[in-house]
Each structure stands twice: as C-alpha cells, then as structure tokens.
Design a protein around this motif. Structure first.
Motif, mmCIF file in Angstrom:
data_model
loop_
_atom_site.group_PDB
_atom_site.id
_atom_site.type_symbol
_atom_site.label_atom_id
_atom_site.label_comp_id
_atom_site.label_asym_id
_atom_site.label_seq_id
_atom_site.Cartn_x
_atom_site.Cartn_y
_atom_site.Cartn_z
ATOM 1 N N ALA A 105 0.857 -1.304 -0.030
ATOM 2 C CA ALA A 105 -0.014 -0.088 -0.103
ATOM 3 C C ALA A 105 0.670 1.224 0.065
ATOM 4 N N GLU A 106 2.182 1.255 0.109
ATOM 5 C CA GLU A 106 3.178 2.489 0.030
ATOM 6 C C GLU A 106 3.116 2.909 -1.327
ATOM 7 N N ILE A 107 3.315 4.057 -1.607
ATOM 8 C CA ILE A 107 3.522 4.842 -2.689
ATOM 9 C C ILE A 107 4.843 5.481 -2.873
ATOM 10 N N ALA A 108 5.422 5.237 -4.149
ATOM 11 C CA ALA A 108 7.045 5.866 -4.218
ATOM 12 C C ALA A 108 7.118 6.487 -5.661
ATOM 13 N N GLY A 109 7.904 7.446 -5.523
ATOM 14 C CA GLY A 109 8.060 8.187 -6.828
ATOM 15 C C GLY A 109 8.572 9.763 -6.859
ATOM 16 N N PRO A 110 8.914 10.412 -7.583
ATOM 17 C CA PRO A 110 9.056 10.022 -9.099
ATOM 18 C C PRO A 110 10.217 9.099 -9.374
ATOM 19 N N ILE A 111 10.008 7.906 -10.261
ATOM 20 C CA ILE A 111 11.275 7.144 -10.658
ATOM 21 C C ILE A 111 11.404 7.495 -12.000
ATOM 22 N N GLU A 112 12.711 7.810 -12.326
ATOM 23 C CA GLU A 112 12.981 8.234 -13.856
ATOM 24 C C GLU A 112 13.054 6.738 -14.656
ATOM 25 N N LEU A 113 12.266 6.761 -15.873
ATOM 26 C CA LEU A 113 12.242 5.454 -16.393
ATOM 27 C C LEU A 113 13.133 5.452 -17.534
ATOM 28 N N THR A 114 13.673 4.468 -17.944
ATOM 29 C CA THR A 114 14.807 4.256 -18.917
ATOM 30 C C THR A 114 13.980 4.876 -20.295
ATOM 31 N N GLU A 115 12.838 4.600 -20.694
ATOM 32 C CA GLU A 115 12.470 4.988 -21.957
ATOM 33 C C GLU A 115 11.211 5.743 -21.942
ATOM 34 N N GLN A 116 10.195 5.905 -20.723
ATOM 35 C CA GLN A 116 9.073 6.364 -20.671
ATOM 36 C C GLN A 116 8.732 7.579 -20.020
ATOM 37 N N GLY A 117 9.797 8.348 -19.420
ATOM 38 C CA GLY A 117 9.611 9.586 -18.719
ATOM 39 C C GLY A 117 9.466 9.325 -17.047
ATOM 40 N N TYR A 118 8.600 9.476 -16.348
ATOM 41 C CA TYR A 118 8.680 9.219 -15.093
ATOM 42 C C TYR A 118 7.441 8.537 -14.414
ATOM 43 N N ALA A 119 7.583 7.802 -13.383
ATOM 44 C CA ALA A 119 6.635 6.931 -12.914
ATOM 45 C C ALA A 119 6.421 7.167 -11.439
ATOM 46 N N ILE A 120 5.026 7.166 -10.907
ATOM 47 C CA ILE A 120 4.715 6.850 -9.529
ATOM 48 C C ILE A 120 4.227 5.531 -9.609
ATOM 49 N N ILE A 121 4.859 4.903 -8.344
ATOM 50 C CA ILE A 121 4.217 3.210 -8.383
ATOM 51 C C ILE A 121 3.382 3.105 -6.819
#
Length: 320
Positions: free
Chosen positions: A255-271
């Motif tokens: 249930a934890e949320i993390a980010g922003p994570i820089e992606l190799t090809e797609q921009g940024y992600a919140i997971i």
C-alpha cells in the motif's frame, strides 16, 4: 510461460474463431508449403474465402456513410491471419489423430496445474480469465482448450525421450533458479512525461486522491491507464520491466506509494505496491517430474519440427 507468449497464443486463437465464423469455401486441393508442391513445384497461398453470394455484401459497419462489408472484413482477416490460423487448425486435427493413435491424453489435473502456473503472472486465475475475456473476447473454455493442445504437443514430442533419475538430480542442482520460490510484486503505476507532472500527481495522492482515478486521468501508459495503472503480478527480476521500478518495489511496504522514478524510456513513474508474494515450492515429487519434463524437452526435437512431422504423417493438405 511469459505474458507476451500467452498473448500471442490467444490472439491466434481469437483469429481462429473469427475466421471460422466467416464460413470458408474452398474447392481445390492446395498442398501445404514445405509438405507438397504443385505440379510446377511452386508454392502458392490460398485465396481469401468468399461467403455465399449476397451475404458477403451486407454492411457490418459504416464510416462517413461508406459501408464496410462482411466480405471485406473476411478478406482482411484472412489476409492478416489466414496462413497461420489454417496451420493451427490443421495441427489441432493432427494432434487429435496422434492422441488416438498413441493413447496420450491430458488430464484435467495437469491442465489445471498449467493454467494455475500461467495465472500467477496476473494475480490469480480469476484475474487471468477476466483479462483474456475483456481484452481478447476469449472464454475460459477456449483458453483451456488452447493449453490442452500445447501440453498434448509437448507430451507427443517427448514420449520417446528417456531421462534417468540421476540426470534429473543433476539438472535440478545446475538450475536451482527454476525450482526455488520466486518473489513477485503486484504493482500499479502512473507514467508521466516530466518530473514536474509526476510530482504534481504524487502531491494529489498524498492528499488522499485515489491511485486508480489518478492513473485514468494522468497516466501516459495507454496499456494500463484504463485499468487504474494495474501492472498485475511481476517477477522481482523480470527483465521486461524497468529495473529502477523493481528495485524501488523491493524496499516498499504493501500500500506504499513511491516516486517519481525516472524510467529508461518512458519518462517518470509513480508506483504503488498493491501486494507481494513468494511462489510456494511444489511438492518434491512434482518438482522432480517437472524437472524431468523440462530436461526431456531440451533433448527432444523443437516443437515446430514436431508439428511439421505430424502434418506430413497425416497428409495435411489445404483445399483451394
């Protein structure tokens, strides 16, 4: 079987069903390429099937007042999938004939185990069948039939391969990664083009907004946005997913949320980590037999070669 392999199998299965509904009419013998040639030794392709006169001209859709007829739909389906689908249909008939000749059968228990193994990548069997139904229009019965044929082909291919117990023991020692429990994450994500967008979304989530709702509104990943960003169950070492995302998930609580994570090809992600599990060990005897089968498949001829042999064995021919 990885998720992309499942999708390939069921897309072909769906095309089988669609083309079968068109009522193919074929009247002349046409040999399969590689099995038989025509009188001049040339290879040809079967023409697109035609429906009964009149019925194929009925409009099944219109765009700007211009009709798309049933015959046009049938022709396009046949152009895209015809050769491969017809081969699949013929292989199924050949497999059934070989099954009767050899007495080989796939038990419901074995089929259930195979489906359960495949479904692990989707969370559970209900989620697996639901995804196949919603995205590909395939029923539970159609999916099970596809896997039954696959298992039957494997059994036919290895029926004359002998693997001694000591060879299985050595194989399991040399490939421990195949027989140990594996960690999996159930992830959801929201993909944005920029870090600023990701930080804005993260702020809304921290204020209590629904992750699924935010994914539908803001995620740039068209494959998961409508499903609330749900990626399903993913192996912790899956090479087809961004390593930074998996590394972050490994240190998160459910249930934890993390980010922003820089992606190799797609921009940024919140997971969001929706869940985690470790695949449980099978009973030792089942693991042993699983290893024996895997070793036998590695020693046997490739499955596509076995398919060609079955088609030749049962004089497979296409009618033109």
């Amino acid at each position: 079987m990885k998720r992309y392999e499942v999708l390939k199998a069921v897309v072909i299965l769906q095309a089988v069903c669609m083309i079968a509904l068109t009522g193919m009419v074929m009247v002349k013998v046409w040999p399969l390429p590689g099995l038989r040639g025509n009188e001049q030794g040339e290879q040809t392709s079967p023409p697109a099937p035609t429906g009964s006169e009149g019925s194929g001209q009925k409009a099944v859709a219109t765009v700007g007042g211009q009709p798309i007829t049933g015959a046009e739909l049938t022709s396009e389906l046949y152009r895209q999938y015809g050769d491969e689908v017809l081969r699949v249909m013929m292989l199924r008939r050949a497999l059934e004939l070989e099954s009767k000749a050899t007495g080989l059968r796939i038990s419901q228990e074995e089929l259930d185990r195979e489906i359960a193994s495949v479904a692990e990548g989707y969370g559970d069997e209900e989620a697996f069948y639901s995804m196949m139904r919603e995205q590909l229009g395939l029923s539970k019965e159609q999916i099970q039939e596809e896997y039954r044929y696959r298992l039957l082909l494997e059994h036919i291919t290895i029926k004359d391969i002998t693997v001694a117990d000591h060879e299985v023991d050595r194989y399991m020692q040399d490939h421990p990664e195949q027989f140990e429990p594996q960690l999996q994450f159930h992830l959801r994500w929201i993909v944005t083009n920029t870090r600023e967008q990701a930080e804005s979304v993260l702020a809304k989530l921290m204020d209590g907004e629904s992750f699924a709702a935010m994914a539908r509104l803001y995620s740039q990943d068209e494959f998961t946005a409508e499903d609330g960003g749900d990626l399903g169950m993913i192996d912790a070492d899956d090479p087809f997913y961004d390593g930074e995302v998996l590394a972050a998930a490994a240190g998160m609580s459910v249930a934890e949320i993390a980010g922003p994570i820089e992606l190799t090809e797609q921009g940024y992600a919140i997971i969001e980590l929706a869940g985690r599990k470790s695949t449980s060990n099978l009973a030792s005897d089942r693991l042993f037999e699983q290893a024996r089968k895997q070793l036998a498949l590695e020693r046997a001829k490739p499955l596509n070669v076995m398919e060609d042999e079955l088609l030749k064995r049962y004089d497979a021919m296409i009618m033109k």
